[in-house]
Write a protein that holds these residues in place. Structure first.
Motif, mmCIF file in Angstrom:
data_model
loop_
_atom_site.group_PDB
_atom_site.id
_atom_site.type_symbol
_atom_site.label_atom_id
_atom_site.label_comp_id
_atom_site.label_asym_id
_atom_site.label_seq_id
_atom_site.Cartn_x
_atom_site.Cartn_y
_atom_site.Cartn_z
ATOM 1 N N LYS A 2 0.825 -1.208 0.000
ATOM 2 C CA LYS A 2 0.000 0.000 0.000
ATOM 3 C C LYS A 2 0.863 1.263 0.000
ATOM 4 N N LEU A 3 2.029 1.157 0.605
ATOM 5 C CA LEU A 3 2.973 2.273 0.586
ATOM 6 C C LEU A 3 3.440 2.537 -0.844
ATOM 7 N N LEU A 4 3.713 1.455 -1.568
ATOM 8 C CA LEU A 4 4.111 1.594 -2.971
ATOM 9 C C LEU A 4 2.968 2.166 -3.805
ATOM 10 N N GLU A 5 1.758 1.695 -3.561
ATOM 11 C CA GLU A 5 0.591 2.198 -4.293
ATOM 12 C C GLU A 5 0.453 3.706 -4.133
ATOM 13 N N LYS A 6 0.627 4.171 -2.909
ATOM 14 C CA LYS A 6 0.475 5.601 -2.615
ATOM 15 C C LYS A 6 1.421 6.442 -3.467
ATOM 16 N N TYR A 7 2.684 6.048 -3.540
ATOM 17 C CA TYR A 7 3.668 6.878 -4.244
ATOM 18 C C TYR A 7 3.686 6.626 -5.753
ATOM 19 N N ILE A 8 3.263 5.449 -6.179
ATOM 20 C CA ILE A 8 3.093 5.212 -7.617
ATOM 21 C C ILE A 8 1.965 6.095 -8.137
ATOM 22 N N LEU A 9 0.881 6.149 -7.388
ATOM 23 C CA LEU A 9 -0.248 6.998 -7.781
ATOM 24 C C LEU A 9 0.167 8.465 -7.797
ATOM 25 N N GLU A 10 0.957 8.851 -6.838
ATOM 26 C CA GLU A 10 1.455 10.225 -6.785
ATOM 27 C C GLU A 10 2.328 10.531 -8.000
ATOM 28 N N ALA A 11 3.147 9.548 -8.397
ATOM 29 C CA ALA A 11 4.013 9.722 -9.569
ATOM 30 C C ALA A 11 3.185 9.870 -10.841
ATOM 31 N N ILE A 12 2.059 9.182 -10.910
ATOM 32 C CA ILE A 12 1.167 9.310 -12.064
ATOM 33 C C ILE A 12 0.584 10.723 -12.120
ATOM 34 N N PHE A 13 0.137 11.225 -10.978
ATOM 35 C CA PHE A 13 -0.431 12.576 -10.916
ATOM 36 C C PHE A 13 0.603 13.640 -11.262
ATOM 37 N N GLN A 14 1.868 13.351 -10.938
ATOM 38 C CA GLN A 14 2.940 14.303 -11.234
ATOM 39 C C GLN A 14 3.518 14.090 -12.635
ATOM 40 N N THR A 15 2.907 13.205 -13.406
ATOM 41 C CA THR A 15 3.312 12.831 -14.772
ATOM 42 C C THR A 15 4.747 12.313 -14.842
ATOM 43 N N GLU A 16 5.224 11.724 -13.754
ATOM 44 C CA GLU A 16 6.512 11.033 -13.773
ATOM 45 C C GLU A 16 6.348 9.648 -14.390
ATOM 46 N N ILE A 17 5.138 9.131 -14.299
ATOM 47 C CA ILE A 17 4.779 7.871 -14.932
ATOM 48 C C ILE A 17 3.730 8.179 -15.984
ATOM 49 N N THR A 18 4.022 7.819 -17.223
ATOM 50 C CA THR A 18 3.112 8.186 -18.320
ATOM 51 C C THR A 18 2.708 7.011 -19.202
ATOM 52 N N LYS A 19 3.391 5.867 -19.080
ATOM 53 C CA LYS A 19 3.123 4.753 -19.980
ATOM 54 C C LYS A 19 2.008 3.843 -19.488
ATOM 55 N N SER A 20 1.636 3.998 -18.224
ATOM 56 C CA SER A 20 0.587 3.156 -17.658
ATOM 57 C C SER A 20 -0.098 3.902 -16.525
ATOM 58 N N SER A 21 -1.342 3.521 -16.260
ATOM 59 C CA SER A 21 -2.079 4.102 -15.134
ATOM 60 C C SER A 21 -2.665 3.018 -14.240
ATOM 61 N N ASN A 22 -2.283 1.764 -14.511
ATOM 62 C CA ASN A 22 -2.793 0.649 -13.711
ATOM 63 C C ASN A 22 -1.877 0.445 -12.503
ATOM 64 N N VAL A 23 -2.243 1.077 -11.403
ATOM 65 C CA VAL A 23 -1.403 1.058 -10.205
ATOM 66 C C VAL A 23 -1.238 -0.359 -9.663
ATOM 67 N N SER A 24 -2.310 -1.112 -9.656
ATOM 68 C CA SER A 24 -2.265 -2.474 -9.121
ATOM 69 C C SER A 24 -1.270 -3.345 -9.883
ATOM 70 N N ASP A 25 -1.294 -3.252 -11.216
ATOM 71 C CA ASP A 25 -0.361 -4.035 -12.035
ATOM 72 C C ASP A 25 1.083 -3.608 -11.796
ATOM 73 N N MET A 26 1.301 -2.312 -11.665
ATOM 74 C CA MET A 26 2.658 -1.817 -11.464
ATOM 75 C C MET A 26 3.213 -2.271 -10.111
ATOM 76 N N VAL A 27 2.387 -2.220 -9.083
ATOM 77 C CA VAL A 27 2.835 -2.671 -7.762
ATOM 78 C C VAL A 27 3.116 -4.170 -7.788
ATOM 79 N N SER A 28 2.284 -4.925 -8.487
ATOM 80 C CA SER A 28 2.510 -6.371 -8.599
ATOM 81 C C SER A 28 3.838 -6.667 -9.284
ATOM 82 N N MET A 29 4.156 -5.902 -10.326
ATOM 83 C CA MET A 29 5.434 -6.082 -11.017
ATOM 84 C C MET A 29 6.607 -5.774 -10.095
ATOM 85 N N LEU A 30 6.469 -4.723 -9.317
ATOM 86 C CA LEU A 30 7.537 -4.327 -8.399
ATOM 87 C C LEU A 30 7.735 -5.379 -7.297
ATOM 88 N N LEU A 31 6.631 -5.906 -6.771
ATOM 89 C CA LEU A 31 6.729 -6.927 -5.722
ATOM 90 C C LEU A 31 7.301 -8.227 -6.268
#
Length: 212
Positions: free
Chosen positions: A151-180
């Motif tokens: 959930k900590l990762l989800e929080k900051y991944i979502l924040e990165a999306i809002f800050q347009t640091e992440i632009t290739k995907s918006s599926n937070v759940s999938d990204m966290v799963s990949m990281l884990l």
């Protein structure tokens, strides 16, 4: 924080619970989790096994609490440093790498514990008094949310999306799963190859983040 918000009984209980954890952490820097015996731990803390199991119904529950407290401490560090977005995600993994190297048997046993458990493991909660004792000088700490690692990762991944640091995907759940997946895979491969886990983890996580 007013003393009236936490009773004397709650403070004593929180102090003992954190003492059990800190004593276990000291022992785990010298030995593997398998070699950490509840009887010996209780002797060092000065409590009975009955008292220990009142706080931690199973020995492995101490590991869940260990990681929960670690996650809370990282949350507070990020808040204090005002670190956000991708920078926060990288910070989390840098500190997780330290955790893996300092307490390798803890992380490996946690992976095993999750793998063999027939159900999703429920984390041991951190109560208000425990939060206060961990960060007594932080105003309002008792009301801070305690986030699990994912959930900590989800929080900051979502924040990165809002800050347009992440632009290739918006599926937070999938990204966290990949990281884990990358995290636990890196830990096991590093163990199999007998190489430092922190360097491998950092390299692999950065490679995954570049795909986001």
């Amino acid at each position: 924080m007013a003393n009236s918000e936490i009773s004397l009984r709650e403070r004593k209980s929180a102090k003992l619970k954190l003492l059990i954890l800190s004593t276990a952490k000291t022992e785990l820097q010298k030995s593997n989790f398998q070699d950490l015996h509840v009887t010996n731990l209780c002797e060092k803390v000065g409590i009975s096994k009955v008292t220990f199991f009142r706080y931690f119904p199973q020995k492995e529950d101490l590991l869940l609490y260990f990681l929960r407290v670690w996650s809370f401490e990282i949350s507070m560090e990020l808040l204090s440093n005002e670190t956000k977005g991708i920078k926060a995600v990288k910070y989390i993994f840098d500190r997780y790498g330290d955790l893996c190297e300092n307490y390798s048997s803890v992380i490996l046993h946690l992976i095993k514990y999750h793998a063999v458990s027939p159900t999703v493991l429920k984390p041991i909660s951190i109560k208000k008094a425990e939060k206060y004792l961990l960060f007594p000088n932080h105003e309002g700490v008792q009301h801070m949310e305690v986030l699990a690692f994912d959930k900590l990762l989800e929080k900051y991944i979502l924040e990165a999306i809002f800050q347009t640091e992440i632009t290739k995907s918006s599926n937070v759940s999938d990204m966290v799963s990949m990281l884990l997946t990358t995290t636990y895979g890196s830990i096991l491969v590093a163990k199999m190859k007998q190489i430092p886990v922190k360097g491998m983890l950092k390299k692999n996580i950065n490679s995954v983040l570049e795909t986001f």
